[in-house]
Each structure stands twice: as C-alpha cells, then as structure tokens.
Design a protein around this motif. Structure first.
Motif, PDB file in Angstrom:
ATOM      1  N   TYR A  52       4.237  -1.375  -0.183  1.00  0.00           N
ATOM      2  CA  TYR A  52       4.043  -0.008   0.279  1.00  0.00           C
ATOM      3  C   TYR A  52       3.875   0.930  -0.904  1.00  0.00           C
ATOM      4  O   TYR A  52       4.660   0.898  -1.845  1.00  0.00           O
ATOM      5  CB  TYR A  52       5.230   0.433   1.138  1.00  0.00           C
ATOM      6  CG  TYR A  52       4.795   1.340   2.247  1.00  0.00           C
ATOM      7  CD1 TYR A  52       4.254   0.806   3.410  1.00  0.00           C
ATOM      8  CD2 TYR A  52       4.869   2.713   2.113  1.00  0.00           C
ATOM      9  CE1 TYR A  52       3.819   1.628   4.421  1.00  0.00           C
ATOM     10  CE2 TYR A  52       4.429   3.541   3.120  1.00  0.00           C
ATOM     11  CZ  TYR A  52       3.905   2.990   4.271  1.00  0.00           C
ATOM     12  OH  TYR A  52       3.452   3.814   5.265  1.00  0.00           O
ATOM     13  N   PRO A  53       2.834   1.790  -0.847  1.00  0.00           N
ATOM     14  CA  PRO A  53       2.592   2.683  -1.991  1.00  0.00           C
ATOM     15  C   PRO A  53       3.724   3.694  -2.159  1.00  0.00           C
ATOM     16  O   PRO A  53       4.129   4.344  -1.193  1.00  0.00           O
ATOM     17  CB  PRO A  53       1.294   3.399  -1.627  1.00  0.00           C
ATOM     18  CG  PRO A  53       0.742   2.709  -0.434  1.00  0.00           C
ATOM     19  CD  PRO A  53       1.848   1.954   0.217  1.00  0.00           C
TER      20      PRO A  53
ATOM     21  N   ASP B  99      -0.201   6.826  17.575  1.00  0.00           N
ATOM     22  CA  ASP B  99      -1.521   6.550  17.004  1.00  0.00           C
ATOM     23  C   ASP B  99      -1.510   5.236  16.217  1.00  0.00           C
ATOM     24  O   ASP B  99      -2.442   4.447  16.288  1.00  0.00           O
ATOM     25  CB  ASP B  99      -1.926   7.707  16.094  1.00  0.00           C
ATOM     26  CG  ASP B  99      -3.320   7.530  15.531  1.00  0.00           C
ATOM     27  OD1 ASP B  99      -4.271   7.689  16.309  1.00  0.00           O
ATOM     28  OD2 ASP B  99      -3.445   7.208  14.339  1.00  0.00           O
ATOM     29  N   THR B 100      -0.436   5.004  15.482  1.00  0.00           N
ATOM     30  CA  THR B 100      -0.343   3.794  14.667  1.00  0.00           C
ATOM     31  C   THR B 100      -0.294   2.536  15.533  1.00  0.00           C
ATOM     32  O   THR B 100      -1.064   1.598  15.330  1.00  0.00           O
ATOM     33  CB  THR B 100       0.913   3.858  13.776  1.00  0.00           C
ATOM     34  OG1 THR B 100       0.808   5.007  12.951  1.00  0.00           O
ATOM     35  CG2 THR B 100       1.028   2.623  12.913  1.00  0.00           C
TER      36      THR B 100
ATOM     37  N   ARG C   1       3.110   7.397  -1.002  1.00  0.00           N
ATOM     38  CA  ARG C   1       3.244   7.721   0.419  1.00  0.00           C
ATOM     39  C   ARG C   1       4.698   7.983   0.795  1.00  0.00           C
ATOM     40  O   ARG C   1       4.994   8.859   1.622  1.00  0.00           O
ATOM     41  CB  ARG C   1       2.675   6.600   1.282  1.00  0.00           C
ATOM     42  CG  ARG C   1       1.178   6.643   1.324  1.00  0.00           C
ATOM     43  CD  ARG C   1       0.590   5.604   2.224  1.00  0.00           C
ATOM     44  NE  ARG C   1      -0.851   5.755   2.187  1.00  0.00           N
ATOM     45  CZ  ARG C   1      -1.549   6.458   3.069  1.00  0.00           C
ATOM     46  NH1 ARG C   1      -0.959   7.027   4.080  1.00  0.00           N
ATOM     47  NH2 ARG C   1      -2.848   6.562   2.955  1.00  0.00           N
TER      48      ARG C   1
ATOM     49  N   GLN D 241       5.503   7.960   8.705  1.00  0.00           N
ATOM     50  CA  GLN D 241       4.932   8.576   7.513  1.00  0.00           C
ATOM     51  C   GLN D 241       3.724   9.449   7.885  1.00  0.00           C
ATOM     52  O   GLN D 241       3.582  10.582   7.422  1.00  0.00           O
ATOM     53  CB  GLN D 241       4.546   7.446   6.553  1.00  0.00           C
ATOM     54  CG  GLN D 241       3.999   7.885   5.226  1.00  0.00           C
ATOM     55  CD  GLN D 241       2.509   7.725   5.178  1.00  0.00           C
ATOM     56  OE1 GLN D 241       1.961   6.764   5.723  1.00  0.00           O
ATOM     57  NE2 GLN D 241       1.858   8.677   4.554  1.00  0.00           N
ATOM     58  N   TYR D 242       2.863   8.930   8.772  1.00  0.00           N
ATOM     59  CA  TYR D 242       1.701   9.704   9.237  1.00  0.00           C
ATOM     60  C   TYR D 242       2.175  10.926  10.022  1.00  0.00           C
ATOM     61  O   TYR D 242       1.665  12.041   9.852  1.00  0.00           O
ATOM     62  CB  TYR D 242       0.820   8.791  10.094  1.00  0.00           C
ATOM     63  CG  TYR D 242      -0.428   9.441  10.641  1.00  0.00           C
ATOM     64  CD1 TYR D 242      -1.204  10.291   9.865  1.00  0.00           C
ATOM     65  CD2 TYR D 242      -0.841   9.184  11.954  1.00  0.00           C
ATOM     66  CE1 TYR D 242      -2.351  10.869  10.375  1.00  0.00           C
ATOM     67  CE2 TYR D 242      -1.994   9.749  12.469  1.00  0.00           C
ATOM     68  CZ  TYR D 242      -2.735  10.605  11.682  1.00  0.00           C
ATOM     69  OH  TYR D 242      -3.865  11.169  12.199  1.00  0.00           O
TER      70      TYR D 242
ATOM     71  N   SER E 226      -3.567   1.817  17.369  1.00  0.00           N
ATOM     72  CA  SER E 226      -4.659   1.278  16.563  1.00  0.00           C
ATOM     73  C   SER E 226      -4.490  -0.221  16.340  1.00  0.00           C
ATOM     74  O   SER E 226      -5.458  -0.940  16.129  1.00  0.00           O
ATOM     75  CB  SER E 226      -4.760   2.013  15.230  1.00  0.00           C
ATOM     76  OG  SER E 226      -3.612   1.775  14.456  1.00  0.00           O
ATOM     77  N   VAL E 227      -3.256  -0.717  16.415  1.00  0.00           N
ATOM     78  CA  VAL E 227      -3.023  -2.144  16.216  1.00  0.00           C
ATOM     79  C   VAL E 227      -3.018  -2.892  17.543  1.00  0.00           C
ATOM     80  O   VAL E 227      -3.634  -3.954  17.687  1.00  0.00           O
ATOM     81  CB  VAL E 227      -1.672  -2.372  15.505  1.00  0.00           C
ATOM     82  CG1 VAL E 227      -1.467  -3.855  15.255  1.00  0.00           C
ATOM     83  CG2 VAL E 227      -1.651  -1.618  14.190  1.00  0.00           C
TER      84      VAL E 227
ATOM     85  N   ASN F  42       4.723   3.208   8.919  1.00  0.00           N
ATOM     86  CA  ASN F  42       3.394   3.816   8.859  1.00  0.00           C
ATOM     87  C   ASN F  42       3.295   5.005   9.802  1.00  0.00           C
ATOM     88  O   ASN F  42       2.774   6.059   9.460  1.00  0.00           O
ATOM     89  CB  ASN F  42       2.313   2.798   9.248  1.00  0.00           C
ATOM     90  CG  ASN F  42       2.019   1.805   8.140  1.00  0.00           C
ATOM     91  OD1 ASN F  42       2.168   2.119   6.967  1.00  0.00           O
ATOM     92  ND2 ASN F  42       1.620   0.602   8.511  1.00  0.00           N
TER      93      ASN F  42
ATOM     94  N   VAL G 244       7.348  -2.259   9.667  1.00  0.00           N
ATOM     95  CA  VAL G 244       6.434  -1.671   8.687  1.00  0.00           C
ATOM     96  C   VAL G 244       5.463  -0.729   9.395  1.00  0.00           C
ATOM     97  O   VAL G 244       5.177   0.374   8.908  1.00  0.00           O
ATOM     98  CB  VAL G 244       5.650  -2.761   7.916  1.00  0.00           C
ATOM     99  CG1 VAL G 244       4.642  -2.106   6.979  1.00  0.00           C
ATOM    100  CG2 VAL G 244       6.585  -3.638   7.128  1.00  0.00           C
ATOM    101  N   GLN G 245       4.986  -1.160  10.575  1.00  0.00           N
ATOM    102  CA  GLN G 245       4.092  -0.274  11.329  1.00  0.00           C
ATOM    103  C   GLN G 245       4.824   0.994  11.775  1.00  0.00           C
ATOM    104  O   GLN G 245       4.242   2.072  11.820  1.00  0.00           O
ATOM    105  CB  GLN G 245       3.492  -0.997  12.549  1.00  0.00           C
ATOM    106  CG  GLN G 245       2.555  -2.158  12.204  1.00  0.00           C
ATOM    107  CD  GLN G 245       1.245  -1.714  11.556  1.00  0.00           C
ATOM    108  OE1 GLN G 245       1.151  -0.622  10.997  1.00  0.00           O
ATOM    109  NE2 GLN G 245       0.233  -2.566  11.605  1.00  0.00           N
TER     110      GLN G 245
ATOM    111  N   ILE H 255      -4.444  10.757  -2.329  1.00  0.00           N
ATOM    112  CA  ILE H 255      -4.684   9.632  -1.408  1.00  0.00           C
ATOM    113  C   ILE H 255      -5.809   9.891  -0.401  1.00  0.00           C
ATOM    114  O   ILE H 255      -6.118   9.032   0.409  1.00  0.00           O
ATOM    115  CB  ILE H 255      -3.411   9.234  -0.633  1.00  0.00           C
ATOM    116  CG1 ILE H 255      -2.851  10.426   0.121  1.00  0.00           C
ATOM    117  CG2 ILE H 255      -2.373   8.642  -1.561  1.00  0.00           C
ATOM    118  CD1 ILE H 255      -1.854  10.034   1.181  1.00  0.00           C
ATOM    119  N   VAL H 256      -6.416  11.071  -0.435  1.00  0.00           N
ATOM    120  CA  VAL H 256      -7.564  11.278   0.453  1.00  0.00           C
ATOM    121  C   VAL H 256      -8.800  11.488  -0.414  1.00  0.00           C
ATOM    122  O   VAL H 256      -8.716  11.542  -1.632  1.00  0.00           O
ATOM    123  CB  VAL H 256      -7.397  12.504   1.377  1.00  0.00           C
ATOM    124  CG1 VAL H 256      -6.189  12.326   2.254  1.00  0.00           C
ATOM    125  CG2 VAL H 256      -7.329  13.783   0.575  1.00  0.00           C
TER     126      VAL H 256
END
Lengths: 287, 394
Positions: free
Chosen positions: A140-141, A254-255, A144, A15-16, A258-259, A12, A8-9, A213-214
């Motif tokens: 998950y939206p 980056d994802t 996105r 997607q980013y 951050s985790v 993320n 899932v990450q 979404i922003v």
C-alpha cells in the motif's frame, strides 16, 4: 475474496471516502451556513492542484508549495466572497447558479491559458514515497495513508471547531437562524467571509494533496464536483456530519461495487443515492 | 419517332448547358478560388491539447506548400467540437451545406466521428479523420468520401497479443475504461493473444472517466498474472501508470499497453513510466529522416515538440495537398479526387503508408518501450498491418 483481500478493499474504500469528504466538506459547510450553492467548488479543487503543481516545480519543495497554495486559496476565497458572492445573499438560487457557473468558465480558461492542456503531474515527495506491505501480495502506498490521516485530522478539526469554539457556535447559530444571529449583534458579513474562505480552502486542500497521485488535466474540477454532490445530497445538504458519513458510505460502496459488481459499478453510487433518498428524502442528517 | 425527336431536342440543350457549366466550374476551380477546408476539432475541454496538436500539424503541411496548392490558396474554417457528439451533426452540416467545404478534417473523439459520418454521408465533401480510432469508421460505417490518416483501435492493440505471448506471458489480465476505444483495444489484443496460445484470465472494465483505480489494482495484485495489458489515455493514463507503480506492482507484473498509455503523458508520469511496453503506429524517437525533419520544423514553428496527434494532422494536410495537386487543382469532381486519394502514398513521419479499400492506413506498428521518459522503438511489431475492416462493403 478472502478475508485479507476483503480488508484491503475496505481500506481502499475508507481511503477514497475520506478524500471525498475532504472535497465535499467545504461545499456543504458553505451551503449550510450561507445558503450558497457554490458550483465552482470543483474549480477550487482544480486551482489548488495547479497552484501546488506550479509552486512545487518552482521551489522544489512540496511542503512549501502546500503552504503557499493554501494561503493563496484563502485569499481567493475572501476576494470571491467580498466582491461577488456578497451580491447574492438577497437573491434566489438561479442567480447563484449563473454566477458560480460563470466562475467555472473563468477558472477553466485561466487554467488553460496559464498551464496549457497537456496532462501534468509531480512525484510523491521523497519522505512519503514508497509502500507498506499489507499482506503477502498487496502493498500500500504510504502517500495514500498520509492523505487519509490528513483527512481525518481535518474532520477532527472541523468537529472541534464547530462544537467547541466561539466561531463554531456562530456557525451553528447561523445554520439554524440567520436573522436571530444578526439581531444578537454578531457581524454576519464577517462570519460569511470566513466561512466561504474556509470552504474554498478545503476544496483547494483536497486538490493540493491529490497532486502527487492524480494527473492534472483541464476539466478535472467538474469530475470531482459530481461525486461531491452525491456525497452532499446523501449526507443532507449543509450537514458536515452527514457529509462525513455519506463520503465513507460512497467510498466503500463504490470500491466493492467495482470489484464485485463491475457491470453496474458506474451507476452504483447513484443507485445508492436514489435508495437513500427514497427512505430519507432530505438526506441522512438533515435537521 | 416524333416523340423521340422531341426528347432529343429537349435534352440536347440541357446536355450542352451542363457541359459548359461543368467546364466553366472546372476552370474556375483551377483558378484562384480558395480550397475550403473545414476543421472540426476540440479546442476546449479535456481534448483541447489534442485538437491543438492536430491543427498545428495540419497547418504545417499546408505551409510547406506555401499555403498554395496547384495555384489555389487554402481557406480554413475552424469549428470547436468541444468533443461533444451531440454537436457533431449541426457543425458538420454547416460546413458541408452552408460553407460548401471541399474537405472536412476531424475529429479527435470517436463519438463525434460517428455523428460526422452520418451527416457527411452522400454529400459533396470529403471527410478526413485525423485521430478517432473507432473501428466502425472504416468498418461497418465506411463511406466512399471518408478517409482516415490515423489508425483503427484494432491496429494499435492487435500486434501486442502475439508480442506478449512471445515475451513468455501466458496468463494476462486486461483492463480499460468501459467505452468503445478501450473495449475495441482489449478485443483486438485478446484476438491475437488467444490465437497465439495465451489466455486472458480476467477483463476489468472501469466506468469512464473514473480514475480511482485502487480497488482494481488490489485485485490485480491478488490474481498475480504474468502481465497486465491496459488501454488508458491522457490524464487517466498518467494516473494509472503512477498508481500501478505506487502499489508496488511495476517490478512484479510487467505492464503492457496500447500506445496511448504512454503517448504525450511520460513527462507527467515520471519514473513510473520507465520500462512500460506498448504498441503504436508511431514513436517520437522513430529513427527515419522524414520524422526528424518533421519534428525539427514543428519545433521551430510552434516552439514545442511534436506528438502523435501532430503527425496525424500533418498527414491529413499532406493527403489534401497531394490529392489536389494530382487533380491539377480541381476539387469540384469529388469522385476523381477520391480516386486519387485511394492511390496515393503518404510520406508520413511514421513511415510511408497508403490506404486500404476501406480508406484506413495500411501501416507498420512498432513495439515501443519507455526509456528516459521517451518512447523508443524496440522493433517492428507488425509490418504494413491492414485493418480487417469488418462490415465494410467498399
């Protein structure tokens, strides 16, 4: 972190990364073909977002707003190139910086004057709202996922256009030898107008699709500009393929940072950039 | 003997002269010289909206006095801080040293506040902070000539810890941007939540001003705590609340926050903000007569609804008006002014408050819930809460 969470990450991150590519692609395209470093690229992202907000509230249809805002962005691109950028081709980069930074101020002031300084936003369109269940605990939206698909579509279209069409041939030729293209009778000024307008359009497109979404705030363009530069520099200035790969690398790095490494996550992408530039000073895909 | 006489004779005229000068400036000040009020707020950039509201509130309070306090008009000298800490010392000293401002109102941003405090320390001007919440401003860096009409970060988050525990939440994840205001809010929450018996099982700090929250939200979903407490403000707050909802977390894990999560942002957040619970020293819908009058007048004057920042600016204006009235228009004796200010009770739209020894408001904190896009008061979370003012020796 178990496997499903890890995946899932990864989603993320991808997607980013795809969204980063959409924002950065126009910047690198314009630089690659025209040698123009458009510092107001982030402002185009901002203007796209605010236009989409404005037309969505006006027409009550995000799709309509999408089409109108995108068209306006193309026109803005043509106007800026025809009346301003055109004077820069024979000048050095410092003049480009002066002009495009000036444009940032103009667009920021316009934004503040027209839309004010409070944060704004719209809802996700009905059709694309809701979320999909990925695992027992993570949803998950849908919106996105829609953005990711759109970014992939844009990437595929760019790939096809550049490699398989006459316009793409001219773009590639323009990248490698501008003088020769001109001598061969290609109308280079028309080509430049088209490319610049596409660049502006791509930045605005990223702004438009981000609106639901922003939050729209003054100065939102400058924030994305920095990530944009990281992507473009890692990928190699002017390389679309490089921007695509770099955007995915940056998004994923980056994802996970951050985790897994929250203490250094704020500098993770800059560290990454420094490391890559140590090995490849021109970026990953610089010819 | 001879020597003493000499000294006496030489000191005497100086004393007399000094007395005459101080008397004359005293009467001059009470005359019609304008009261100089420096205004240091962000009028451009991300915080421009906050600066504008603060200025509006400030001017509303002075207007209520007919732009005239104890017979003296008020002159505003406005400076744009752009919310840049680096600009603070230069602008402050130009207001204090060159313009000789009696009061300096500002700023919004805590980083700018620290720069201002350093520059105004020991000077003959009084600084009134209408927003910046850094604990240190009325804590370790407190000054006799620095007052605050807003809040300390600690005050806005501390009461939520106990409230959260009372709501039945035992394990909580906290999250904020990795900067002063956010970290201070999380610490204050942690302090009272732990004391009540709860446990913060994870603290997440997001680099400022990053708003890509997906990876953090995924982690929250996997941890599945009883509730989440966050600090975000402005555009970041809008995005966080919307993302939290879009990830399907809202129905499952209750979202709590410092009041800034839903302050001036609910319109942009839309339905995602409904039911979000926060603590703050004010709520738009606060049902007291002073608040209603204030909001009505504000809307008439400026054509839009008032917000928290307008209230804080308004109270800075009220503070000046009441203090200068109490000294009969004398602003040259700053020590006397400060003494008055320390004793005043400010009839604020948030409810009356007075100042602590460290010059921060002793004020009531409300528990609020977003209903139909508005922050409504659920109950009083903590009455007359005083900041501990750690490190202040006033």
């Amino acid at each position: 972190m178990d496997t499903s969470l890890f995946l899932v990450q990864l989603l993320n991150g991808v997607q980013y990364g795809l969204l980063l590519f959409l924002i950065a692609s126009g910047l690198t395209l314009v630089f690659g073909v025209m040698g123009i470093l458009n510092l107001a690229h982030g402002s185009m992202y901002m203007i796209g977002a605010y236009l989409a907000y404005y037309f969505t509230t006006l027409t009550d249809s995000f799709l309509l707003a999408f089409i109108i805002s995108g068209s306006i962005a193309l026109v803005i691109g043509i106007i800026i190139e025809r009346f301003l950028i055109i004077h820069l081709y024979k000048r050095d980069h410092l003049d480009q910086v002066l002009l495009t930074v000036g444009l940032i101020f103009i667009f920021n002031a316009t934004q503040s004057f027209v839309w004010g300084n409070d944060p704004l936003g719209i809802e996700v369109p009905e059709l694309l709202s809701g979320s999909i269940r990925l695992t027992d605990i993570v949803e998950y939206p849908v919106y996105r996922l829609f953005i990711s698909l759109l970014c992939l579509l844009v990437a595929a279209t760019m790939y096809f256009t550049i490699n398989k069409t006459r316009l793409g041939m001219m773009i590639r030729a323009g990248e490698s030898d501008r003088a020769m293209v001109e001598n061969l009778g290609v109308d280079i000024s028309k080509l430049f107008t088209i490319v610049f307008a596409i660049g502006v359009f791509l930045a605005s497109l990223a702004g438009i699709v981000s609106v639901p979404i922003v939050s729209l705030v003054p100065g939102m363009g400058e924030h994305v500009l920095i990530s944009c530069f990281v992507v473009v520099v890692i990928g190699g200035l002017g390389s679309i393929k490089g921007a695509f790969v770099a955007a995915l690398i940056v998004g994923i790095a980056d994802t996970y940072a951050s985790v897994l490494l929250p203490q250094i996550s704020s500098m993770s992408i800059y560290l990454l950039m420094a490391l890559i530039l140590l090995v490849k000073p021109q970026g990953l895909f610089k010819n | 003997m001879n020597n003493k006489k000499k000294i006496f004779l030489s000191v005497l005229p100086a004393t007399v002269a000094a007395t005459i000068i101080s008397m004359s400036t005293g009467s001059m000040a009470a005359d019609s010289d304008p009261i100089k009020v420096g205004v240091m707020l962000p009028f451009s950039g991300v915080y421009a909206g906050l600066g504008e509201s603060t200025r509006n509130g400030l001017k509303q309070a002075i207007k209520e006095q007919g732009n005239n306090i104890a017979g003296r008009p008020v002159e505003f000298i406005e400076m744009d801080t752009e919310a840049k800490p680096a600009r603070a010392p230069e602008i402050t000293s130009s207001l204090v040293d060159n313009q000789q401002a009696d009061f300096v109102i500002g700023p919004v941003h805590s980083g700018v506040a620290m720069g201002m405090i350093k520059s105004i320390k020991g000077k003959d001007s009084i600084m009134i902070i209408p927003n910046a919440g850094a604990n240190a401003a009325t804590g370790a860096f407190c000054q006799p000539n620095v007052f605050r009409t807003s809040f300390s970060s600690w005050q806005t988050a501390f009461p939520m810890g106990k409230e959260a525990y009372d709501m039945g939440y035992k394990k909580i994840v906290t999250m904020s941007w990795n900067y002063g205001f956010g970290k201070e809010s999380l610490e204050a929450f942690n302090e009272s939540f732990t004391k009540a018996g709860g446990e913060v099982i994870k603290e997440m700090l997001v680099p400022f001003p990053k708003t890509e929250f997906q990876s953090y939200l995924t982690e929250i979903a996997s941890i599945n705590p009883d509730a989440v407490f966050v600090f975000f403000a402005g555009g970041g707050a809008v995005k966080f609340v919307k993302d939290y909802d879009a990830m399907g977390l809202k129905g499952k894990i209750p979202l709590l926050g410092s009041g800034f999560l839903t302050e001036g942002t609910t319109t942009a957040q839309g339905p995602a903000a409904e039911e979000v619970i926060t603590t703050l020293h004010y709520a738009d819908a606060l049902d007291i007569p002073k608040n209603k009058h204030f909001r009505q007048d504000y809307e008439t004057l400026y054509g839009k609804p008032a917000d928290l920042f307008a209230v804080q600016g308004y109270d800075a204006g009220q503070l000046i008006a009441q203090a200068v009235t109490a000294t009969q228009g004398n602003t040259s004796d700053k020590a006397a002014l400060i003494e008055q200010m320390e004793q005043l009770e400010i009839d604020s739209p948030r409810g009356a408050f007075h100042f602590s020894k460290s010059h921060n408001p002793i004020q009531t904190i409300y528990l609020r819930k977003v209903v139909d896009g508005q922050n409504t008061v659920v109950k009083v979370a903590h009455e007359n809460l005083e900041d501990p003012a750690r490190g202040c020796r006033l």
